[in-house]
Enzyme design. Structure first.
Site, short mmCIF file in Angstrom:
data_model
loop_
_atom_site.label_atom_id
_atom_site.label_comp_id
_atom_site.label_asym_id
_atom_site.label_seq_id
_atom_site.Cartn_x
_atom_site.Cartn_y
_atom_site.Cartn_z
CE LYS A 2 -4.09 -2.06 0.34
NZ LYS A 2 -5.17 -1.92 -0.63
CB SER A 28 -4.02 -11.01 2.17
OG SER A 28 -2.97 -10.09 2.36
#
Length: 324
Positions: free
Chosen positions: A47, A279
């Site tokens: 991110k 994830s």
């Protein structure tokens, strides 16, 4: 040429691509998994790229003005990335965060000088598992605070710059693999990574298969959503369409259980020395499923999304963990 950088933002990107040979040896599949080590970015997640990209594009377009606060709703990783970028650029940051997320991310945001606006979980939610109802409550608070503070709302779920910011990473993956990627699998969160990578890879080779990775019982793109279902894979699996997901790029959905994601995440640490979050394990598990079946022999590209340090308050790395 200068040997130093003048902003931490210049350390974002150009992460290594690791072929998971030890995982391949353990499972014995045909083909390869190439893992983009995005957890090696400065605030330990993929991110960082979108945080920098969305802020700088907003600056160029005049949407974010000097001295204006920045606000974002986040499950954590975007928040830490944005907090780091805002620190480097001198912006005030307000992050709206569900109490269902692990506390490490909130502490990182605060360490960078960001402010946290906590939102209690929905009464029907399970502590530690962020539900769609929780996300809706966070969104409502983010909209309210944006009006109250006059902040620039990044809005990663609906901001198309999210996908544009992942284009350099996808191009890096393609070149680092020797232009030998045949398939790509990614856990669906805001959709920026899946759409950003898939669009670039399919431009290089239209035959590349791109798979949406989703939690079992919350697979919106796989058409398998169980009402009220929840999961432990933070940062995605919202059981609804996300605006940044280009459905035309999806060649299939791969579902992963909480147990599969957790076990593969721990195996990444033990077999490959990759200390990651849920994830990332889900991405590897999804690629292995395909390599043991319909896509045997292919080269899969996946992303290591974030660092395991952000999950130390969970049971992910407990020595005696229970069955997830």
């Amino acid at each position: 040429m200068a040997r130093y950088i003048t902003s931490i933002t210049q350390a974002i990107g150009q992460t290594p691509l690791l072929r998971l040979d030890m995982i391949k040896s353990h499972f014995g599949f045909e083909g390869n998994i190439f893992a983009k080590l995005e957890h090696l970015n400065p605030s330990f997640s993929k991110k960082d790229r979108i945080a920098l990209g969305m802020i700088e594009l907003a600056e160029r377009r005049g949407l974010l003005k000097p001295g204006q606060p920045v606000l974002e709703m986040t499950s954590g990783n975007t928040g830490t990335g944005v907090a780091m970028v805002c620190s480097a650029k001198g912006y005030r940051l307000i992050c709206v965060l569900s109490r269902g997320n692990s506390p490490e991310r909130a502490r990182m945001i605060e360490a960078f000088g960001g402010e946290i606006a906590y939102v209690d979980q929905h009464p029907s939610s399970t502590p530690g598992k962020v539900s769609q109802e929780d996300i809706e409550l966070v969104e409502q608070e983010a909209i309210r605070l944006t009006k109250e503070t006059g902040a620039f709302f990044i809005d990663q779920f609906n901001n198309f710059d999210n996908t544009l910011a992942q284009k350099p990473a996808a191009m890096e993956m393609w070149e680092q693999s020797g232009r030998q990627i045949h398939a790509f699998a990614d856990f669906i969160g805001t959709g920026g990574t899946f759409t950003g990578y898939s669009r670039v890879l399919k431009e290089f080779d239209s035959q590349i298969l791109c798979y949406a990775v989703e939690p079992e019982n919350c697979a919106y793109y796989g058409g398998m959503v169980v009402p009220g279902a929840c999961h432990r894979i933070q940062g995605g699996g919202y059981a609804k369409h996300v605006e940044n997901v280009d459905k035309s790029l999806i060649d299939g959905s791969i579902t992963i259980t909480d147990k599969e994601a957790g076990e593969m995440t721990r195996m990444l640490a033990k077999k490959e020395g990759i200390f990651a979050g849920f994830s990332s394990g889900a991405n590897v598990a999804a690629a292995i499923k395909q390599l043991q079946g319909a896509d045997a022999g292919k080269n899969f590209g996946i992303v290591i999304n974030d660092c395991g340090l952000k999950y130390m308050s969970t049971d992910l790395y407990e020595h005696h963990h229970y069955e997830i």
